[in-house]
Each structure stands twice: as structure tokens, then as C-alpha cells.
Write an enzyme that holds these catalytic residues in place. Structure first.
Site, short mmCIF file in Angstrom:
data_model
loop_
_atom_site.label_atom_id
_atom_site.label_comp_id
_atom_site.label_asym_id
_atom_site.label_seq_id
_atom_site.Cartn_x
_atom_site.Cartn_y
_atom_site.Cartn_z
CE LYS A 165 54.09 66.89 50.62
NZ LYS A 165 53.18 67.56 51.55
NE ARG A 219 44.64 47.61 41.32
CZ ARG A 219 44.06 47.38 40.14
NH1 ARG A 219 44.46 48.02 39.07
NH2 ARG A 219 43.05 46.52 40.05
NE ARG A 228 39.17 47.22 33.14
CZ ARG A 228 39.71 47.90 32.13
NH1 ARG A 228 38.95 48.34 31.16
NH2 ARG A 228 41.01 48.14 32.06
CB THR A 229 39.77 47.92 40.32
OG1 THR A 229 40.03 46.76 39.53
CG2 THR A 229 39.57 47.50 41.76
CG HIS A 288 42.21 41.99 41.49
ND1 HIS A 288 41.27 42.67 42.23
CD2 HIS A 288 42.39 42.72 40.35
CE1 HIS A 288 40.92 43.77 41.57
NE2 HIS A 288 41.59 43.82 40.44
N1 ASP Z 1 43.08 44.71 35.71
C1 ASP Z 1 43.68 43.48 36.11
C2 ASP Z 1 44.55 43.65 37.34
O1 ASP Z 1 44.59 44.72 37.91
C3 ASP Z 1 44.38 42.77 35.01
C4 ASP Z 1 45.52 43.49 34.36
O2 ASP Z 1 45.94 44.55 34.80
O3 ASP Z 1 45.98 42.96 33.35
O4 ASP Z 1 45.17 42.70 37.76
#
Ligand code: ASP
Length: 333
Positions: free
Chosen positions: A110, A131, A80-81, A159
Site C-alpha cells: 500500500k 532482508r 534458508r535465511t 550478509h
Molecule cells: N542466498 C544468498 C543470498 O541471499 C545467495 C544467493 O541468493 O545467491 O545472498
């Protein structure tokens, strides 16, 4: 519905042109933590996010960010993100460098360091979404980067963009935030979405928070102490039955296997919560169930048919909020 900021509208829908740059406090800034957002900034982002929703519904998108490039650099899995940042940029006419299918296909495999990868990507991109599995990685990246960094999750840390979309969803669904009773359930110890949302909720009036988790996954003590110092009403329990009847929002999270050092501990707690249709009969008629997703069994699929299941609407809101954030950071909103 709570009063939002009155802003000159960003778009002229007849002409589909940008009206004017209104200026905002996010332009050129990193987004690393929810602590950067006071209630005015939140109201600003929610106003713009609503406008982005209207834009997508009416026209699908526009050219607001034409000529800008976003790099998405993901060292941890994401659906999703990453997809919503990409969709957000595309709907605003910008370009993307998607390093989201695993950094193993980039020079990270690398042995390239995070600062070097960041200093490379900023040669091509105007903004980097990162991320990373380590707490503080986004801050480290921001220390090196000349372009803004958006934290899309730093390990068990924060987040922030998820928390913004969570709060936007609560507002859209229930009309207000002050006075709500919010129950958070699952992995409260490592759950970065819980940490960020809790910190945002602290800014609102008369909020009650109920934390439901097994002992080993309780909310970190430092965050709990912050809540108590701020005078937020808090309670902890192991049992979702204790909170279901009074909650306005039930925020469910996954027990995150990848955060456990000891796999045996994970096995002990992995199936500890299940939201069922039977449990839902005990909840308020206008309560909402949220989840940052992915779910791995903690909400039964049959609950999806309940109109109070808000998690897929929450997913969609993520795109609007990220559209608003991208526009704001790039000085176009
Ligand atoms: N998508 C959310 C996160 O990246 C929650 C999860 O992964 O459970 O933190």
C-alpha cells in the site's frame, strides 16, 4: 582445532535450565556488518554455536527465549535465511512474526515506508530480521528502530549472518582458519555473501584468496584494495582450473540474474562455471566445496555424493549460528 574461548556452559543438560547470563558485547546491538566482529567476538559466537548444536542434538531445543518475539521482514525471496531464523527462534522457545512470503501481502504494497513498517513491527517484536534489495537498508532501519535489527542481506551489500555461518562451517570442517587458501567463484561483484566472508577472512593470519569470475563480475575494487592494504595474498583469474588444485575451500556462488540491469549481460555469463565430478578429481582430498545456495547449475548434482561437498552441512550450521546470535543479541547467552 583452533582454540576457542572458554566460557561457562550456557546449559545444564541434566536440569535443562539456563545456568547464567554470561554477558556479551552483542546484547541489545544491531548486527549490520561483519566489521562489528573481531576475532574474540567470532570465537564467542562459534563457541555458542557449537553449544547450540549439542543442545539440538540432545534435546531438540529449550525455553531460553520463551516470551521473546522475532519479526522476520523479507523484501526479497529467501529459503534458508528465513527458515533458519524461524527454526532458530522456535528451537529456543520464542515466537515469530513471519513476513517472509512476500511483502506484497503486507502494507508495504500500500506504499508504507520502511521506517514506518519497522516502527510498527517493533511494537510487537523484540528483534527484527530484515532482508531488503537496497544497500544500506538495514542501517536505515536501525536508525529508526528501538529494537535490534539483524541484516539478513541488503542488496549487493552485506550478509553478515551468512558469513558467520560460512566461517563456522570452515572451522568445523577443516579445524582452523589461519593459513587457508580460499577460492571464491561466480558473482563476486554483486555477491553479498562473498563480500562479507572476504571481510571476515581478512582478520585471519596467512590467508590466500583466489577470485574466479568473468570480467564483469570481478570483486569490487574498494574491497580488493582493502585486501591488498591488509597484506592478504590475492589473485584473480577467469578459470577455475587455475585454482582447483591448491584450494582448501572452494566457495561457489550463483550468477544472480536479479542484479543485472541489462539481461543480455546476464545471458553472456550465466553458465560460465560448472563444478563437475571430473573437476573434483583434481582437488585436494580434504578440500571442501561450499555454496550459500540456491544453486542454478553451477554445481552438478552428482558432486553432492562427494564427501567434500559441504553445502548442506553449511545449511544446517546456519541454524546453530543464528540460534547463538539470537540468544546473544537478546542478552541470553
Ligand atoms: N542466498 C544468498 C543470498 O541471499 C545467495 C544467493 O541468493 O545467491 O545472498
Amino acid at each position: 582445532m583452533e582454540q576457542l574461548q572458554t566460557l561457562p556452559r550456557l546449559f545444564d543438560y541434566d536440569q535443562m535450565t539456563l545456568k547464567k547470563d554470561n554477558g556479551n558485547s552483542l546484547t541489545g546491538h544491531d548486527i549490520l556488518s561483519v566489521d562489528q566482529f573481531d576475532r574474540d567476538a567470532l570465537s564467542y559466537i562459534f563457541t555458542r554455536s557449537q553449544e547450540m548444536r549439542e543442545l539440538v542434538e540432545r534435546a531438540g531445543g529449550c525455553d531460553l527465549l520463551k516470551g521473546y518475539v522475532l519479526a522476520c521482514l523479507f523484501y526479497e525471496p529467501s529459503t534458508r535465511t528465513s527458515a533458519s531464523f524461524i527454526a532458530a527462534m522456535e528451537r529456543l522457545g520464542g515466537g515469530i512474526i513471519p513476513i517472509t512470503q512476500g511483502v506484497q501481502f503486507s502494507s508495504v504494497s500500500k506504499g508504507e515506508s520502511l521506517p514506518d513498517t519497522i516502527r510498527t513491527l517493533e511494537q510487537y517484536a523484540d528483534l527484527i530480521v530484515l532482508r531488503h534489495p537496497e544497500i544500506g537498508a538495514a542501517k536505515l532501519a536501525a536508525d529508526y528502530a528501538a529494537v535490534p535489527i539483524i541484516n539478513a542481506g541488503d542488496g549487493a551489500g552485506e550478509h553478515p549472518t551468512q558469513a558467520l555461518l560460512d566461517l563456522f562451517t570452515i572451522r568445523q570442517e577443516l579445524g582452523h582458519i589461519d593459513g587457508l587458501k580460499v577460492a571464491m567463484l561466480g558473482d563476486l561483484r554483486y555477491g553479498r555473501t562473498v563480500h562479507s566472508l572476504t571481510r571476515l577472512l581478512m582478520q585471519y593470519e596467512d590467508i590466500s584468496l583466489r577470485f574466479v569470475s568473468p570480467d564483469i563480475l570481478r570483486l569490487p575494487m574498494a574491497l580488493m584494495n582493502q585486501l591488498i592494504d591488509r597484506g592478504v595474498k590475492v589473485r584473480e583469474t577467469h578459470d577455475v582450473a587455475d585454482v582447483i588444485e591448491h584450494a582448501d575451500v572452494l566457495y561457489v556462488t550463483r550468477i544472480q540474474k536479479e542484479r543485472f540491469a541489462d539481461p543480455k549481460q546476464y545471458e553472456e555469463v550465466k553458465d560460465c562455471y560448472e563444478i563437475t565430478t571430473e573437476l573434483m578429481t583434481r582437488a585436494k582430498p580434504n578440500m571442501i566445496v561450499m555454496h550459500p545456495l540456491p544453486r542454478v547449475g553451477e554445481i552438478h548434482y552428482r558432486v553432492d555424493d562427494d564427501p567434500r561437498a559441504a553445502y548442506f552441512r553449511q545449511v544446517r550450521n546456519g541454524m546453530y549460528v543464528r540460534m547463538a546470535l539470537l540468544a546473544a543479541v537478546l542478552g541470553k547467552a
